[in-house]
Design a protein around this motif. Structure first.
Motif, short mmCIF file in Angstrom:
data_model
loop_
_atom_site.label_atom_id
_atom_site.label_comp_id
_atom_site.label_asym_id
_atom_site.label_seq_id
_atom_site.Cartn_x
_atom_site.Cartn_y
_atom_site.Cartn_z
N MET A 24 0.83 -1.21 0.00
CA MET A 24 0.00 0.00 0.00
C MET A 24 0.86 1.25 0.00
SD MET A 24 -3.27 -1.00 2.42
CE MET A 24 -2.31 -1.36 3.88
N ASP A 25 1.95 1.25 0.75
CA ASP A 25 2.81 2.41 0.80
C ASP A 25 3.52 2.61 -0.54
OD1 ASP A 25 3.84 4.64 2.33
OD2 ASP A 25 5.76 3.58 2.33
N ALA A 26 3.93 1.53 -1.17
CA ALA A 26 4.55 1.63 -2.50
C ALA A 26 3.54 2.16 -3.52
CB ALA A 26 5.09 0.27 -2.94
N ARG A 28 0.99 4.11 -2.84
CA ARG A 28 0.82 5.54 -2.51
C ARG A 28 1.93 6.35 -3.17
NH1 ARG A 28 3.30 9.04 0.78
NH2 ARG A 28 4.61 7.36 1.54
N ASN A 29 3.15 5.89 -3.02
CA ASN A 29 4.29 6.59 -3.62
C ASN A 29 4.20 6.62 -5.15
OD1 ASN A 29 5.76 7.46 -1.34
ND2 ASN A 29 6.56 5.41 -1.05
N ALA A 30 3.75 5.53 -5.75
CA ALA A 30 3.60 5.48 -7.21
C ALA A 30 2.51 6.47 -7.67
CB ALA A 30 3.25 4.06 -7.66
N PHE A 31 1.40 6.52 -6.94
CA PHE A 31 0.34 7.47 -7.29
C PHE A 31 0.83 8.91 -7.15
CE2 PHE A 31 -2.76 4.00 -5.93
CZ PHE A 31 -3.06 3.64 -7.22
N LEU A 32 1.57 9.19 -6.09
CA LEU A 32 2.10 10.54 -5.90
C LEU A 32 3.03 10.92 -7.06
CD1 LEU A 32 2.88 10.56 -2.07
CD2 LEU A 32 1.18 11.96 -3.26
N THR A 33 3.91 10.02 -7.43
CA THR A 33 4.83 10.28 -8.54
C THR A 33 4.06 10.51 -9.84
OG1 THR A 33 6.56 8.97 -7.51
CG2 THR A 33 6.74 9.31 -9.89
N LEU A 34 3.06 9.70 -10.10
CA LEU A 34 2.26 9.83 -11.31
C LEU A 34 1.54 11.17 -11.36
CD1 LEU A 34 1.02 8.67 -13.90
CD2 LEU A 34 -0.73 7.60 -12.47
N VAL A 35 0.87 11.52 -10.28
CA VAL A 35 0.11 12.77 -10.26
C VAL A 35 1.05 13.96 -10.35
CG1 VAL A 35 -1.38 14.23 -8.84
CG2 VAL A 35 -1.89 11.80 -9.09
#
Length: 108
Positions: A24-26, A28-35
Protein backbone atom coordinates in the motif's frame (compact mmCIF):
# COMPACT_ATOMS: atom_id res chain seq x y z
CA UNK A 1 -13.38 -16.61 5.02
CA UNK A 2 -16.07 -14.13 6.00
CA UNK A 3 -17.94 -14.56 9.25
CA UNK A 4 -20.41 -12.76 11.49
CA UNK A 5 -17.96 -12.38 14.37
CA UNK A 6 -16.47 -8.89 14.64
CA UNK A 7 -13.54 -9.97 16.82
CA UNK A 8 -12.50 -12.64 14.31
CA UNK A 9 -12.86 -10.25 11.39
CA UNK A 10 -10.96 -7.52 13.24
CA UNK A 11 -7.98 -9.86 13.72
CA UNK A 12 -8.16 -10.90 10.05
CA UNK A 13 -8.25 -7.27 8.92
CA UNK A 14 -5.29 -6.33 11.12
CA UNK A 15 -3.32 -9.24 9.66
CA UNK A 16 -4.27 -8.21 6.11
CA UNK A 17 -3.34 -4.58 6.80
CA UNK A 18 -0.01 -5.42 8.41
CA UNK A 19 1.05 -7.82 5.64
CA UNK A 20 -0.11 -5.39 2.93
CA UNK A 21 1.44 -2.22 4.40
CA UNK A 22 4.54 -2.24 2.19
CA UNK A 23 2.46 -2.75 -0.97
CA UNK A 24 0.00 0.00 0.00
CA UNK A 25 2.81 2.41 0.80
CA UNK A 26 4.55 1.63 -2.50
CA UNK A 27 1.24 2.21 -4.33
CA UNK A 28 0.82 5.54 -2.51
CA UNK A 29 4.29 6.59 -3.62
CA UNK A 30 3.60 5.48 -7.21
CA UNK A 31 0.34 7.47 -7.29
CA UNK A 32 2.10 10.54 -5.90
CA UNK A 33 4.83 10.28 -8.54
CA UNK A 34 2.26 9.83 -11.31
CA UNK A 35 0.11 12.77 -10.26
CA UNK A 36 3.11 15.04 -9.71
CA UNK A 37 4.41 14.09 -13.16
CA UNK A 38 1.06 14.89 -14.74
CA UNK A 39 0.88 18.24 -12.97
CA UNK A 40 4.41 19.11 -14.08
CA UNK A 41 3.24 19.03 -17.71
CA UNK A 42 1.17 22.18 -17.12
CA UNK A 43 3.31 25.08 -15.88
CA UNK A 44 0.19 26.91 -14.67
CA UNK A 45 -0.49 24.23 -12.04
CA UNK A 46 2.99 22.79 -11.53
CA UNK A 47 3.12 24.36 -8.06
CA UNK A 48 0.09 22.52 -6.74
CA UNK A 49 0.74 20.61 -3.52
CA UNK A 50 0.22 16.85 -3.70
CA UNK A 51 0.02 14.72 -0.56
CA UNK A 52 -0.89 11.10 0.05
CA UNK A 53 -1.46 8.69 2.87
CA UNK A 54 -2.37 5.15 3.74
CA UNK A 55 -5.33 5.21 6.13
CA UNK A 56 -4.34 4.06 9.59
CA UNK A 57 -5.37 0.53 10.54
CA UNK A 58 -7.45 1.48 13.58
CA UNK A 59 -9.12 4.29 11.64
CA UNK A 60 -10.28 1.68 9.12
CA UNK A 61 -11.77 -0.43 11.88
CA UNK A 62 -13.50 2.59 13.38
CA UNK A 63 -15.00 3.53 10.02
CA UNK A 64 -16.23 -0.03 9.53
CA UNK A 65 -17.86 -0.11 12.96
CA UNK A 66 -19.61 3.21 12.43
CA UNK A 67 -20.69 2.70 8.84
CA UNK A 68 -21.33 -1.02 8.32
CA UNK A 69 -21.24 -3.22 11.43
CA UNK A 70 -24.73 -2.57 12.82
CA UNK A 71 -26.47 -3.20 9.51
CA UNK A 72 -24.48 -6.34 8.72
CA UNK A 73 -25.09 -7.79 12.17
CA UNK A 74 -28.80 -6.95 12.13
CA UNK A 75 -29.11 -8.67 8.73
CA UNK A 76 -27.01 -11.60 10.00
CA UNK A 77 -24.73 -11.20 6.99
CA UNK A 78 -21.26 -12.70 6.98
CA UNK A 79 -18.64 -10.07 6.21
CA UNK A 80 -14.96 -9.42 5.75
CA UNK A 81 -13.94 -5.95 6.92
CA UNK A 82 -11.47 -5.44 4.08
CA UNK A 83 -14.30 -5.78 1.54
CA UNK A 84 -15.92 -2.65 3.00
CA UNK A 85 -12.90 -0.36 3.26
CA UNK A 86 -12.41 1.10 -0.21
CA UNK A 87 -10.25 4.11 0.64
CA UNK A 88 -7.06 2.69 2.10
CA UNK A 89 -4.94 5.01 -0.04
CA UNK A 90 -5.83 8.66 -0.49
CA UNK A 91 -4.33 11.61 -2.33
CA UNK A 92 -4.97 15.30 -1.83
CA UNK A 93 -4.12 17.98 -4.37
CA UNK A 94 -4.12 21.58 -3.17
CA UNK A 95 -4.21 24.19 -5.92
CA UNK A 96 -3.26 27.84 -5.57
CA UNK A 97 -6.28 29.04 -7.55
CA UNK A 98 -9.81 27.74 -7.89
CA UNK A 99 -9.51 27.78 -11.69
CA UNK A 100 -6.68 25.25 -11.40
CA UNK A 101 -9.09 22.61 -10.09
CA UNK A 102 -10.57 22.09 -13.57
CA UNK A 103 -7.07 21.86 -15.11
CA UNK A 104 -6.08 19.22 -12.57
CA UNK A 105 -9.30 17.33 -13.16
CA UNK A 106 -8.67 17.29 -16.92
CA UNK A 107 -5.11 16.02 -16.47
CA UNK A 108 -6.12 13.24 -14.16
Amino acid sequence: MASQDYETEKVAFRDFYDTSWDIMDAARNAFLTLVRSLLATDPAIAGAKVEGRVKEREECLSKFRLKYLTVLESEKTAYSIRDHISDLIGLRIVCFYEDDVERVKALI
